[in-house]
Write a protein that holds these residues in place. Sequence first.
Motif, short mmCIF file in Angstrom:
data_model
loop_
_atom_site.label_atom_id
_atom_site.label_comp_id
_atom_site.label_asym_id
_atom_site.label_seq_id
_atom_site.Cartn_x
_atom_site.Cartn_y
_atom_site.Cartn_z
N GLY B 419 7.92 -24.72 12.83
CA GLY B 419 7.76 -25.72 11.71
C GLY B 419 8.82 -26.84 12.06
O GLY B 419 9.31 -27.67 11.34
N GLY B 420 9.25 -26.77 13.50
CA GLY B 420 10.18 -27.59 14.02
C GLY B 420 9.90 -28.88 14.61
O GLY B 420 8.58 -29.27 14.69
N SER B 421 10.85 -29.19 15.82
CA SER B 421 10.50 -30.14 16.53
C SER B 421 10.73 -29.93 18.02
O SER B 421 11.62 -29.19 18.23
CB SER B 421 11.23 -31.33 16.04
OG SER B 421 10.94 -32.34 16.86
N THR B 423 12.12 -32.12 19.81
CA THR B 423 13.44 -32.69 20.29
C THR B 423 14.40 -33.06 19.00
O THR B 423 13.62 -33.73 17.93
CB THR B 423 13.32 -33.84 21.05
OG1 THR B 423 14.53 -34.60 21.37
CG2 THR B 423 12.15 -34.79 20.64
N MET B 436 3.94 -34.25 22.63
CA MET B 436 3.76 -35.06 21.51
C MET B 436 2.33 -34.79 20.85
O MET B 436 2.33 -34.97 19.59
CB MET B 436 3.64 -36.58 21.96
CG MET B 436 5.03 -37.13 22.15
SD MET B 436 5.96 -37.34 20.72
CE MET B 436 5.41 -39.05 20.05
N GLN B 439 2.93 -31.80 18.37
CA GLN B 439 3.45 -31.96 17.42
C GLN B 439 2.85 -33.07 16.32
O GLN B 439 3.11 -32.97 15.19
CB GLN B 439 4.73 -32.43 17.60
CG GLN B 439 5.77 -32.25 16.47
CD GLN B 439 7.53 -32.36 17.18
OE1 GLN B 439 7.74 -32.28 18.29
NE2 GLN B 439 8.12 -32.69 16.23
N PHE B 440 1.97 -34.01 16.92
CA PHE B 440 1.56 -34.83 16.01
C PHE B 440 -0.14 -34.80 16.32
O PHE B 440 -0.66 -34.71 17.51
CB PHE B 440 2.26 -36.46 16.41
CG PHE B 440 3.54 -36.45 16.02
CD1 PHE B 440 3.82 -36.39 14.95
CD2 PHE B 440 4.53 -36.36 17.03
CE1 PHE B 440 5.46 -36.57 14.54
CE2 PHE B 440 5.72 -36.74 16.97
CZ PHE B 440 6.67 -36.44 15.65
N THR B 444 -1.54 -39.98 13.94
CA THR B 444 -0.17 -40.24 14.00
C THR B 444 0.26 -40.91 15.17
O THR B 444 1.08 -41.80 15.36
CB THR B 444 0.72 -38.97 13.66
OG1 THR B 444 0.13 -38.60 12.36
CG2 THR B 444 1.98 -39.37 13.50
#
Lengths: 309, 484
Positions: B419-421, B423, B436, B439-440, B444
């Motif tokens: 549930g993070g990122s 960076t 990218m 995550q998206f 998006t």
Amino acid sequence: MELKPNTIAELSELLACANTRGEKISSVDLAALNRVLEHKAEDMTATVEAGMTLVAFQNELRQRGQWLPIDPPHPETLTIGNLLSANSSGPRRFGYGTIGDYLIGMKAVLADGRLIAPGGKVVKNVAGYDLAKIFVGGQGSLGVVVEATFKLRPLPERETFVQKKCNSLAEAGTLIEAVLDSELTPVVLDLHNTSGSYSFVLGFAGTNEEVAWQLDKASALGVKEPASLDYDREFWLQRTTANKIAVLPSKIIEAVQGLNGASFVARVGNGVIFHNDTTAPKKADLPLHLFQRLKDEYDPKHILPELTL
Amino acid sequence: MHPEGKTSLSPRIVDAFMAIVGKENVVYGEQELLVYECDAYTLEKNLPNVVLLPRSTDQISQVVKICAQEKLPIIPRGAGTSLSGSVLAVTGGVMICLSRMNRVLDIDFRNRRALVEAGCVNAWVTNAAKQKGFLYAPDPSSQSACTIGGNVAMNSGGPHTLKRGVTTNHVLGFEIVFPDGEIVWLGTRPDGSEDVPGYDLRGAVIGCEGMFGIVTRVLVKLIKAPQAYKTLLGIFESVDEASQTVSDIIAAGIVPGAMEMMDQMITQAVEAAYHFGFPLDAGAVLIVELDGLAAGLDKQADRVVEICKKNKAREVRIAKSEQERMDLWKSRKRAFGAIGRLSPNFLTQDGVVPRSQLPEIMRFIRQTSDKYGLRIPNVFHAGDGNIHPLILYDERDPQQVKNAVAAGNDILERCIELGGSATGEHGIGVEKIDFMAKQFSKETLDAMKMLRRVFDPETRCNPHKMFPGSKRCGDFAGKKQISA
């Protein structure tokens, strides 16, 4: 055309359809999207649907000792979606900032029905552009925000307000400078005239010790009469909008002088004055051509409301 | 651009640049350009065609107009301390370096703001403001070198963002030169209100990794320096116990100014380099800094000590003087530098997880370390859930280089799963482009590209970054790698 979707997917379809036909959307009612999806107190974050009212959201957060430290007018009816699209704020803005400072992620449906999800659920995240920012204060003109994730704050152990009635603006001005020069760290720094005379209001929040120490200091400066934020609530009870002047904070007294005695509430630390005076507010120097390009990019058929300045 | 995608530049254009910025402010010639072939991410390198060191916004605008006419890529650069290849000239181009526009122009203490040139070094702002009791809050570990303009481009953080937020929360407005040469002020003006109507283009540009234009002057917020600090050092047997302490402090409703963790391997390296007095056998040390009014701070510190003890801290030390506090922070901020003692090369990662997932990601990093046979010490912003695993490798062994990259990828993928990122503060640059799409959604990413079109419709400004499908440098795994 008024939209009242029951789900995000339905909103997506309705917008895609309206966009194809070039039909203008006059309003989007998100009352069906009104739940807190997740409150992770241990992470100090929460995700909420945009149709929930701010009061309902705060009530849920409070159960676990946290809150979203934004206090705009009419929280009983203001939805999270409208709070974002209007970028509303209240007296505690000096201490806590504005809603954009707490927004870490969102879901929004664009004019053509596409669902996007910029940001995320963690408090620090620089992956991709900070796209969520264009929807804050965007008045729903670039898309419809349907969900938002915020970082939160713990509820302060104590919060107290004190005021001093001032006989003149000059006196208020001197007091403002004294407070700003002091070691005080107020969360509210307001001046208003809603009770007839000029009232200078300070709010302190934090641990019992921090608040007690500040009350002592404020008292030494003459600000000691117990107060509340009722003046702000009452000011907004009488209206849904007010004229606004935004100036360099140090010019706040000068700006109030120009109001010809109209009723006002001033966020002294932020340089923002809400007032009754009917003289037209000065237009700020804005990059309107860029605003236009942004609108054209995200809503090329202009089916969503236009940004009004 | 010629067929390989490399930019070519005619002497005529270089002459035109020289006429604008002065001959002495043009770097041209392969040897001189080497300094500009990469940032602190050294796995991919390429030379720009030319580097310009302008001294005014007007010069930048003139130069950029020529680039627009000639369809040349523009690469803005501050101090080059970024860690993900954000200033890499992927296909060459015109690098515009802000290092000679580095002045603090004005400090307005009454209105708590400072106007600086974009090349101004981060730490200089606080240095200029501190005699009157103010500071600029974002404090990246590279703050003695990195520039405010670079901070705006990357939306930089630092240890003290836990309580106060990152760059976007502290930048009121800025002047920017767009890729067509237009000069625009976005956000609050130096003599204006913080309340700016309309779209928050200021916020949209911060963190764009230099892809929307060249920021030239920045109006930053100053905050009152805290009246008092209590800086605690908790010494733990394990990273798990230190991580649990972080969660428990947050759960207790305490928001420290900073909460930073160093695991055993980092602690040993830092101790060897700076002799602060860290125990060499501790599993993890946790720095907790409380700040604010002096009143009540002791009581809060007592609670933090209690929470540390509850999580089996072996010892909790409290900095006894400002000097001790500064020494502690110096050790923390120079931790990356101490790694040179452990390994010829290292790859820094920058993942984020929800705070409560710190124990899980730390376990995963240990497994990853075993899997690839590489040591991975950790020093990170625990309070934000922002991890910095440092993957140690030796560039002379191609297998190790491969493994280091693979280990980094595994860790970042796990961050996203939790549930993070990928960076938290270093940015996507060229390094993390592949994340990218993980995550998206495509929608998006498309919406992000729409934002870019508003500012840079020709995608000439800092091209080939951030988005999947971007061109990569052929020169992967460097020839002249330095140990950072």
